[in-house]
Design an enzyme around this catalytic site. Structure first.
Site, mmCIF file in Angstrom:
data_model
loop_
_atom_site.group_PDB
_atom_site.id
_atom_site.type_symbol
_atom_site.label_atom_id
_atom_site.label_comp_id
_atom_site.label_asym_id
_atom_site.label_seq_id
_atom_site.Cartn_x
_atom_site.Cartn_y
_atom_site.Cartn_z
ATOM 1 N N VAL B 167 0.841 -1.208 0.000
ATOM 2 C CA VAL B 167 0.000 0.000 0.000
ATOM 3 C C VAL B 167 0.871 1.252 0.000
ATOM 4 C CG1 VAL B 167 -1.798 1.274 1.193
ATOM 5 C CG2 VAL B 167 -1.864 -1.224 1.165
ATOM 6 N N ASP B 168 1.948 1.235 0.755
ATOM 7 C CA ASP B 168 2.881 2.368 0.698
ATOM 8 C C ASP B 168 3.404 2.577 -0.721
ATOM 9 O OD1 ASP B 168 2.904 3.249 3.360
ATOM 10 O OD2 ASP B 168 4.462 1.817 3.937
ATOM 11 N N TYR B 169 3.819 1.482 -1.350
ATOM 12 C CA TYR B 169 4.328 1.607 -2.715
ATOM 13 C C TYR B 169 3.257 2.163 -3.643
ATOM 14 C CZ TYR B 169 8.754 -0.938 -1.985
ATOM 15 O OH TYR B 169 10.019 -1.323 -1.594
#
Lengths: 396, 396
Positions: B167-169
């Protein structure tokens, strides 16, 4: 609502996920995206279950904000029509096997000669060149080959695939970035360029520290289940009512707050737990202490306590939980659109929001060839009878 | 090598992954990215293990192609210096808790007034507005709340987190797309805008058909292990030598080729397996047949047979396997750079490639404050003694 890419003309020849999600991103941001499909069957994903009123949910999820035309690429006249459209396009997206566009007389050199401003985004498993270029690849293969599967799942279980097509999604986003960077560069030179995005490159870009750890320290990253790799405690626990929750209280700013709500100031004095470094050497021990505390309380109470202490925590949502979460509607992360055949379609909302030109969901995914007459009229000046003749010949 | 974003000036105030990976994308594409960090400690991730010669691998992975300056945001003079730099910036990236920039006199209204061309990318858990905006969030929380954990892992096991910060990516990539779309729109209006990217919105965008299936059919998507959701057989199997492999032969174009290399033409006559629809009703049965065949052969032989038949298949790579894979070097998916302290640093290469302006890895991640003098000189015309005075005061 206007979008930042209003006026950008995109031909989307792609199928499955990585290409279509890229085209949809541009469409969500306002671009005029024309999806080009085979007559009769269209994108293979139109056949995938489940369907509502004959329309595939899978297709709907990746193709909103596009218009659909059909072109029969077995007919060389269709190649000619495509080249005519390319003269007016800003962007072309394709994810055929490398070499396929060349066989249609529509490789990069051909299209660049026809329209030097064209940006051609090519999405493939391994990139357009090199010894692997012709190999077939799917998301799962990229997850397997990149190491992503090796590092996902329980340490005592097998390598695990992500529950979603995370490499396809990432590739779609990297391709979108490449396209928009090429659009920016075109302002300086007037020239388009080719954008090469691969599943394998996109997968390898998401390995956190796995590559340098292996290369520089000889340490092979493997599976850690639901644990954070870099702090502790940060883990999934089961509460007294059987509900799973995930919480993050691992770094040295967070951990003291956790000990306060647990009413366990002694943990901060314990040399096993006092610092992040110490906790990382004693992960099972600190997880046992926290897990025991959580196992004695209902999940909602634990989550409320953690959030009051400004510690990230949440129930692990099922899909019914997700749809019932009021935040998702309030923040328009889940929205409804009206489809002419399928009725009310519920999907994710616009993902990235721009303050002045947010864009909007202008139309749901198109039916196959719904806009062939309209688009060939607009782009190529064809009359309905011109298009009718092409249709009779099976060209569109 | 020139990059498509050469000349774009970016201030990157972000920490952890979602912001820094976004800034790095712009830097990989040629932008001049200045990372702004606290004096002494810098980005929290500089402290994360493992380190090589005192430099964190984690920090290195998300901050190449940036220069680092320090600003002490507890000192109001630092807010003033930031505002001076904003006058010259095209893009500012931040992922503080919503409200933090406002307290420094650097909210959107402030910065937009100073430089109407500025594009401000704000990355947060839940978006800048609404009832959840102030809540802390991390990748794992977004995976939990979005349903991504619910749909990942073995059907008989617990909800499972992705092995990487997916999700960060994704949020980093969506933010990059928003920024570049805003850059494009600025050519028309001369005005910048605010880009709002959230972990939760990014997570929810990656649920394939889970949202419409739940909302329109009342079907809750759950875990399927390593199985494809939409075709069969497509699964992970263990070969005779104990090696795991993943293969995809589920759709009606693929399956006949599989039966040929298995020398099992009878499977195509079997009403349980003849069509995709039938196989989807008999997944355990078809997986048992394929699994038995694979269990009798070494993994490399199975993979070679499948590939000869143009069926996607691969060993599940460990990290040593990944580093030893010649494709990764040939395609520059894994590359080396030289770091002044840590020596040879091995990381993923440039992910999306543009044919005319591919960009390059111009420098590895900077040391803390390595470029304070250089950047304050270039951007603000300060002399070394000006910067020295600020340093003596603890402002930089």
């Amino acid at each position: 609502m206007p979008g930042p890419l209003d006026g950008l003309k995109v031909l989307d020849l792609s199928r499955f996920i990585a290409g279509p999600h890229c085209g949809m991103m541009l469409g969500d941001l306002g671009a005029d995206v024309v999806k080009v499909e085979r007559p009769r069957r269209g994108d293979d994903t139109r056949a995938l279950e489940p369907h509502v009123e004959g329309e595939s949910l899978y297709f709907m999820v990746f193709n909103r904000n596009k218009r659909s035309i059909t072109l029969n690429f077995r007919d060389p006249r269709a190649h000619g029509l495509l080249r005519e459209m390319v003269k007016q396009a800003d962007v072309l997206i394709e994810n055929f096997r490398p070499g396929t566009m060349e066989k249609m007389g529509c490789g990069w050199d051909d299209l660049h000669a026809i329209n030097p401003r064209l940006i051609m985004a090519r999405i493939s498993g391994y990139g357009q060149q090199g010894s692997m270029a012709a190999e077939p690849c799917f998301d799962g293969i990229a997850q397997a080959t990149s190491g992503l599967m090796e590092i996902t799942g329980d340490p005592d279980g097998p390598p695990t695939m992500g529950g979603t097509f995370l490499v396809d999604y990432a590739t779609a986003l990297y391709a979108s970035i490449g396209i928009l960077a090429a659009v920016e560069h075109r302002h300086k030179t007037g020239k388009g360029q080719m954008v090469d995005a691969s599943l394998m490159g996109s997968a390898v870009s998401m390995l956190v520290t796995a590559i340098p750890e292996q290369a520089m320290l000889g340490r092979a990253m493997s599976r850690v289940g639901n644990r954070d790799r870099y702090s502790a405690p940060a883990q999934t626990f089961r509460a007294a009512d059987g509900v799973w929750l995930h919480m993050v209280a691992g770094n040295d700013a967070h951990f003291p707050r956790l000990t306060r709500i647990m009413k366990r100031p002694d943990l901060l004095e314990d040399p096993r737990f006092a610092t992040l470094e110490a906790r990382m050497r004693n992960i099972p021990a600190i997880e046992a202490v926290v897990g025991e505390w959580i196992a004695g309380l209902p999940a909602d109470e634990v989550v409320a306590l953690l959030r009051q202490a400004e510690l990230p925590a949440a129930r692990i949502a099922t899909l019914p939980d997700l749809l019932a979460n009021p935040y998702m509607r309030e923040a328009r992360q889940i929205v409804e659109t009206q489809h002419p055949k399928a009725g009310t379609v519920t999907t994710h909302g616009l993902t990235v929001r721009l303050s002045d030109t947010p864009g909007e969901i202008r139309h749901p995914a198109p039916m196959l060839g719904q806009h062939t007459d309209e688009v060939l009229g607009e782009w190529l000046g064809m009359t309905p009878s011109d298009v009718g003749a092409l249709r009779d010949d099976g060209t569109v």
